[in-house]
Enzyme design. Sequence first.
Site, PDB file in Angstrom:
ATOM      1  N   ILE A  10      -8.246  -4.284   1.396  1.00 12.88           N
ATOM      2  CA  ILE A  10      -7.632  -3.533  -0.193  1.00 12.88           C
ATOM      3  C   ILE A  10      -7.449  -4.734  -0.770  1.00 12.88           C
ATOM      4  O   ILE A  10      -6.027  -5.532  -0.255  1.00 12.88           O
ATOM      5  CB  ILE A  10      -6.244  -2.731   0.529  1.00 12.88           C
ATOM      6  CG1 ILE A  10      -6.969  -1.544   1.389  1.00 12.88           C
ATOM      7  CG2 ILE A  10      -5.490  -1.991  -0.586  1.00 12.88           C
ATOM      8  CD1 ILE A  10      -8.184  -0.861   0.584  1.00 12.88           C
ATOM      9  N   LYS A  35      -1.764  -2.770  16.717  1.00 11.21           N
ATOM     10  CA  LYS A  35      -2.290  -0.679  15.578  1.00 11.21           C
ATOM     11  C   LYS A  35      -3.441  -0.152  16.776  1.00 11.21           C
ATOM     12  O   LYS A  35      -3.821   0.624  16.808  1.00 11.21           O
ATOM     13  CB  LYS A  35      -3.201  -1.512  14.916  1.00 11.21           C
ATOM     14  CG  LYS A  35      -2.064  -2.481  13.833  1.00 11.21           C
ATOM     15  CD  LYS A  35      -1.823  -1.206  12.873  1.00 11.21           C
ATOM     16  CE  LYS A  35      -1.367  -2.014  11.250  1.00 11.21           C
ATOM     17  NZ  LYS A  35      -0.263  -0.835  11.059  1.00 11.21           N
ATOM     18  N   ASP A  74      15.388  -0.013   9.507  1.00 10.19           N
ATOM     19  CA  ASP A  74      14.694  -0.820  10.559  1.00 10.19           C
ATOM     20  C   ASP A  74      14.119  -0.563  11.232  1.00 10.19           C
ATOM     21  O   ASP A  74      14.707   0.365  12.336  1.00 10.19           O
ATOM     22  CB  ASP A  74      15.525  -2.127  11.124  1.00 10.19           C
ATOM     23  CG  ASP A  74      14.121  -3.226  11.421  1.00 10.19           C
ATOM     24  OD1 ASP A  74      13.136  -3.605  11.942  1.00 10.19           O
ATOM     25  OD2 ASP A  74      14.693  -3.868  11.649  1.00 10.19           O
ATOM     26  N   SER A 115      -2.823   2.629   9.704  1.00 11.81           N
ATOM     27  CA  SER A 115      -3.081   1.638  11.398  1.00 11.81           C
ATOM     28  C   SER A 115      -4.037   0.973  10.873  1.00 11.81           C
ATOM     29  O   SER A 115      -3.894   0.269   9.701  1.00 11.81           O
ATOM     30  CB  SER A 115      -4.456   2.935  12.306  1.00 11.81           C
ATOM     31  OG  SER A 115      -4.404   1.775  13.147  1.00 11.81           O
ATOM     32  N   ILE A 124       0.983  -1.185  -0.280  1.00  6.80           N
ATOM     33  CA  ILE A 124       0.136  -0.294  -0.072  1.00  6.80           C
ATOM     34  C   ILE A 124       0.653   0.903   0.176  1.00  6.80           C
ATOM     35  O   ILE A 124       0.168   2.284  -0.659  1.00  6.80           O
ATOM     36  CB  ILE A 124      -1.349   0.268   1.640  1.00  6.80           C
ATOM     37  CG1 ILE A 124      -2.322  -1.238   0.983  1.00  6.80           C
ATOM     38  CG2 ILE A 124      -1.649   1.688   1.362  1.00  6.80           C
ATOM     39  CD1 ILE A 124      -2.976  -1.092   1.648  1.00  6.80           C
TER      40      ILE A 124
END
Length: 293
Positions: free
Chosen positions: A205, A176, A81, A158, A35
């Site tokens: 998604i 989250k 990272d 999130s 995404i």
Amino acid sequence: MPEPFKRAAVPATSVFKPDLFKDKVVFVTGGGSGICYSVTETLMRFGAKATILGRKADRLQAAAVQLSKDTGSEAFAAPADVRDIDSLHAAVKATLEKFGKIDFVICGAAGNFMAPIEGLSSRAFRTIVEIDLLGTFNTVRATLDEIKKQRGTYIHISATLHYSGLPWQAAASAAKAGVDTLSNALAVELGPFGVRSNCIAPGLIAGTEGADRLVPQGGEDIVESFIPLQRPGSKHDIANATVFLFSEAANWITGQIMVVDGGHVHFRAPWLPYPDSVLDPKSFGELFKGSKL
Ligand code: COA
């Protein structure tokens, strides 16, 4: 019975003005894939320059080359990272040397796997919390001086997992939920400096690792029917929300969680024939004849 209507996903470039983010610099953790790659691509099509961060240097470099080629703007790969704050400080330094400033930050790096509670070791749980929640904090901490200087904006990617219980997602759900409240705390503490902080909570998604993991093969149609807008999300849907929240149009919006899920979180009656029951209300009464509960 009428067919359910499916509103098509549209790219943000067909809605917002072309030079919206000219001269802006965005710093995107997780921008090398998924995404956040698509979100970065969209922001670059509006003129933004981007630093993308990820753990795999080769893949990240290839992504930066592709983004620059496709958008005509400039992407810079900074391997890091998010669990290691020193690597983030190094990426911020490199970005300032390259682009001179950072206006927007997307905390998008995330780790997840499906596992029952009994299948999660203490280290496994900690790994997800460290990537998702501590990683968000580290990214904010490393960019904060610069974002205060630019009176910039944070967007945290999130999820909607934690609004209800989802089997095998305990670690990501807990992490989250922490990201949401961290963002709210940032909004309160940084607002007086002119800094905004919001979350985007994507629903399902299509074409993402998350969808592949959460929807078993053959389950796509069932899932789709439970989403009021009758289709899974597209990466464009998330990119569009990002463009809006970074734009001046969202100037007075902070401490919010924008759920982008086609209305999915509000549907709670999987035992009803949906969407048929609303498309053909006449049949609705028939359903409850002889109901015992
Ligand atoms: N079920 C249960 N435990 C798991 C697991 C799974 N599917 N995958 C990893 N773990 C555990 C490991 O066993 C280890 O715990 P242990 O030492 O007690 O055995 C711990 O998690 C850390 O695993 P490790 O592979 O060493 O961590 P890592 O830092 O290299 O990678 C992830 C962590 C989350 C990035 C990796 O699992 C991954 O690549 N996931 C898929 C990609 C992804 O999550 N993308 C984001 C989409 S939202």
